[in-house]
Design a protein around this motif. Structure first.
Motif, PDB file in Angstrom:
ATOM      1  N   ARG A   1       0.825  -1.208   0.000  1.00  0.00           N
ATOM      2  CA  ARG A   1       0.000   0.000   0.000  1.00  0.00           C
ATOM      3  C   ARG A   1       0.859   1.258   0.000  1.00  0.00           C
ATOM      4  O   ARG A   1       0.520   2.271  -0.635  1.00  0.00           O
ATOM      5  N   ASP A   2       2.007   1.181   0.694  1.00  0.00           N
ATOM      6  CA  ASP A   2       2.890   2.331   0.799  1.00  0.00           C
ATOM      7  C   ASP A   2       3.879   2.443  -0.361  1.00  0.00           C
ATOM      8  O   ASP A   2       4.811   3.259  -0.311  1.00  0.00           O
TER       9      ASP A   2
ATOM     10  N   TYR B   1       5.883  -0.123  -1.759  1.00  0.00           N
ATOM     11  CA  TYR B   1       7.064  -0.989  -1.719  1.00  0.00           C
ATOM     12  C   TYR B   1       6.871  -2.208  -2.621  1.00  0.00           C
ATOM     13  O   TYR B   1       5.765  -2.750  -2.716  1.00  0.00           O
TER      14      TYR B   1
END
Length: 329
Positions: free
Chosen positions: A156-157, A159
């Motif tokens: 989600r971030d 990565y």
């Protein structure tokens, strides 16, 4: 074991003898077509490859040819803006992959066992901290109960999740086989957890296969394969089968000409095949003499159990192995 047992074993030879016995039994189980005479040479090249992978990780400058590096970085730039699962295996210089990725500006989260995390984590973070203008780095404990949640958060971030598909931690098959997928691998089958394929299918996460090997000049090489993309209209069972057959097909393709490229020969027995789980069939068994210090054992393959035997029995069994090998040749 003949090659390693010519001299008296010291305390330092104990682990080596046992590792070689596991290696030989595993290689024979999956690739019986490989002549056992070549086992010692393959094993020593495997050990050298493991040291090389470790040295490459410690090197300040990436020990990779520019043309090879250019091909890999080009692939990374193609996938950079769509975070996904980077599926790799313990082949060649596998430890450099995450480093190359974050050096190209990609955010990377590496899934590794708690044991390796404790052993290498501090160094990896220190190595990453020395670099400027690089992507972020996370390390996720594969053995932790919240591993899946951390992977989802990392995705989600933004990565990319680097996963070693053949890891022998955090991926042990369950007894009821409910969340396992059977995968053909050389002459046997493996049972692997299908969680990553399920995650990919349900969350529409692409899978990017990348494997490391060596070229004919013994230089590091990377194989970047076509993206495995989930399709909402494809049944989960079909997608799961496609994912693992494709990935283990890539692994088989890489190590067929160079068996020493894969560390998995030392622990693939921890990923049992379905036939070993069933009592309905009796598989062919082979017996391997194994010495650990001054004690003598008979390893029974493919069950990977050991029975202690006397020195005379050990010598007779070893002599018989030599004889049958000579008759085969």
């Amino acid at each position: 074991m003949d090659y390693l047992e010519r001299n008296t074993a010291s305390e330092n030879d104990v682990a080596t003898s046992w590792l070689y016995a596991l290696f030989a039994a595993n290689l024979y189980r999956f690739c019986p077509q490989i002549d056992t005479v070549s086992y010692p040479d393959i094993y020593h090249r495997l050990v050298a490859s493991r040291y090389r992978a470790s040295d490459d990780q410690l090197s300040e400058v990436l020990p990779v040819k520019q043309e090879v590096l250019a091909g890999l970085t080009s692939y990374i730039h193609e996938i950079k803006n769509r975070p996904g699962i980077v599926a790799t295996f313990h082949t060649g210089s596998y430890r450099q992959l995450s480093r190359v990725m974050y050096m190209q500006g990609a955010n990377v989260a590496v899934v590794m066992s708690s044991e390796i995390l404790a052993e290498q984590g501090e160094y990896l973070f220190a190595q990453h901290a020395k670099m400027e203008d690089v992507g972020a780095l996370q390390l996720i404990d594969a053995d932790a109960g919240n591993c899946l949640i951390k992977m989802l958060v990392a995705l989600r971030d933004g990565y990319h999740i680097v996963v070693y598909m053949d890891g022998n931690h955090g991926a042990a098959p369950t007894k009821d086989e409910s969340d396992n997928e059977e995968v053909p691998f050389f002459n046997c089958n493996l049972l692997v957890r299908k969680g990553l394929a399920v995650l990919s299918h349900k969350r529409n996460i692409p899978i990017y296969p990348i494997l490391s090997s060596l070229d004919d000049e013994n230089e590091t090489l990377y194989h970047s394969y076509p993206t495995i993309s989930p399709d909402s209209e494809e049944p989960l069972e079909h997608y799961t089968s496609r994912v693992f057959r494709t990935l283990y097909g890539h692994l088989q393709e890489v190590i067929s000409p160079k068996p020493e490229m894969w560390e998995g020969w030392l622990y693939v027995h921890t990923m049992p095949g379905r036939r070993e789980w069933s009592n309905k069939r009796r598989r062919y068994q082979s017996y391997w003499p194994c010495r650990v210090g001054t004690r003598y054992y008979m390893m029974i393959s493919p069950r990977y159990t050991c029975q202690e035997i006397g020195k005379l029995s050990f010598l007779c069994m070893r002599k018989w192995k030599r004889l049958t090998r000579q008759m085969k040749n």
